[in-house]
Write an enzyme that holds these catalytic residues in place. Structure first.
Site, short mmCIF file in Angstrom:
data_model
loop_
_atom_site.label_atom_id
_atom_site.label_comp_id
_atom_site.label_asym_id
_atom_site.label_seq_id
_atom_site.Cartn_x
_atom_site.Cartn_y
_atom_site.Cartn_z
N GLY A 47 -3.71 -0.45 8.01
CA GLY A 47 -3.60 -0.12 9.27
C GLY A 47 -2.78 1.00 9.35
N SER A 49 1.02 1.58 10.25
CA SER A 49 2.58 1.64 9.79
C SER A 49 3.61 1.93 10.79
CB SER A 49 2.63 1.80 8.46
OG SER A 49 3.23 2.94 8.08
N CYS A 79 -1.35 -1.35 1.50
CA CYS A 79 -1.35 0.33 2.08
C CYS A 79 -0.33 0.15 2.87
CB CYS A 79 -2.81 -0.10 2.62
SG CYS A 79 -2.88 1.96 3.22
N ARG A 106 3.83 8.11 2.50
CA ARG A 106 2.43 7.66 3.01
C ARG A 106 1.23 8.99 3.36
NH1 ARG A 106 4.83 6.77 9.11
NH2 ARG A 106 2.17 6.11 9.23
N ILE A 133 -7.45 4.46 0.86
CA ILE A 133 -7.97 5.64 2.51
C ILE A 133 -6.48 5.49 3.05
CG2 ILE A 133 -8.81 4.42 5.16
CD1 ILE A 133 -10.28 1.84 3.95
N ARG A 134 -6.65 6.82 3.70
CA ARG A 134 -5.14 7.08 3.77
C ARG A 134 -4.33 6.86 3.53
NH1 ARG A 134 -8.47 6.76 7.94
NH2 ARG A 134 -6.65 5.47 8.71
N HIS A 169 -7.64 -1.00 -0.96
CA HIS A 169 -7.46 -2.50 0.11
C HIS A 169 -8.18 -3.24 -1.22
CE1 HIS A 169 -6.41 -0.65 3.62
NE2 HIS A 169 -6.25 0.34 2.45
N GLU A 171 -9.54 -6.30 -0.54
CA GLU A 171 -10.75 -6.90 0.27
C GLU A 171 -11.55 -5.67 1.24
OE1 GLU A 171 -7.54 -5.50 1.17
OE2 GLU A 171 -7.27 -4.05 3.23
N1 GLN Z 1 -1.80 5.89 6.35
C1 GLN Z 1 -1.02 4.71 7.30
C2 GLN Z 1 -0.17 4.78 7.08
O1 GLN Z 1 1.00 5.71 7.30
C3 GLN Z 1 -1.37 3.32 5.92
C4 GLN Z 1 -3.03 3.64 5.46
C5 GLN Z 1 -3.88 2.34 5.21
O2 GLN Z 1 -2.94 1.66 5.68
N2 GLN Z 1 -4.86 1.86 4.68
O3 GLN Z 1 0.54 3.42 8.02
#
Ligand code: GLN
Length: 191
Positions: A47, A49, A79, A106, A133-134, A169, A171
């Site tokens: 998500g 953080s 993540c 990050r 994802i990011r 991820h 999941e």
């Molecule tokens: N970029 C998000 C962060 O720094 C982490 C991305 C993710 O959990 N998919 O919190």
């Protein structure tokens, strides 16, 4: 066996789906009173953080969870969940639980490569589908940390005793083996 899934923000429902696929009982942690229930392990989902960290404090659940993790509660962070557990963030001054001896960057893949998928190994398990994802990755680890997976030379999964983290991820791939590892190797300690 009962697993708590932190559900203040992010991709918690997808973890619950995997736990359903494995036939594992679970419940959501959304407020302080949820912490009165018994649980054998905790999942910190992906998500954002910074938002998750803030909500943990706003809902007054941060200190109790930190103490439980420090006292050995099995925890699996994906993540953003990995960022919550990291002792040090190399490109951010914020710290959250800071219970795991890893240095984490990050959004480590930058904007161009914000999201991608690959296949790599995780410990003894080969051909693991990995969705990023990011995502953060781990730049370096302390001596008590076991590296479980690398992609392009960067550490994307690691374990320190009761704490397991992945940059990717599992999941989101409907892939159950990493959660099974958490349950079998960390919670049940079937080494
Ligand atoms: N970029 C998000 C962060 O720094 C982490 C991305 C993710 O959990 N998919 O919190």
């Amino acid at each position: 066996m009962r697993i708590a899934v932190l559900a203040v923000q992010g991709a918690f429902a997808e973890h619950e789906k995997i736990l359903d696929m494995l036939g594992i009982e679970h419940f959501e942690i959304r407020r302080k009173s949820d912490l009165e229930q018994y649980f054998d392990g905790l999942i910190l989902p992906g998500g954002e953080s910074t938002t998750m960290g803030k909500l943990l404090h706003d809902f007054d659940i941060f200190d109790t969870l930190k103490e439980k993790i420090e006292n050995g509660l099995p925890v699996f962070g994906t993540c953003a969940g990995m960022i919550l557990l990291a002792k040090n963030l190399t490109n951010d001054d914020t710290r959250h639980f800071a219970t795991m001896d890893i240095n984490v960057r990050r959004n480590a893949y930058g904007r161009q490569l914000g999201s991608f998928e690959t296949v790599s190994s995780f410990g003894d398990i080969s051909d693991v589908p990995m969705v990023f994802i990011r995502a953060p990755y781990i730049e370096s680890v302390g001596e008590n940390v076991k590296v479980l997976s690398t992609v392009d030379g960067n550490i994307v999964a690691a374990q320190q005793g009761n704490q397991l983290v992945t940059s990717f991820h599992p999941e989101l791939s409907d892939y159950t083996e990493i959660h099974r590892y958490f349950i079998e190797k960390i919670i049940k300690q079937n080494v």
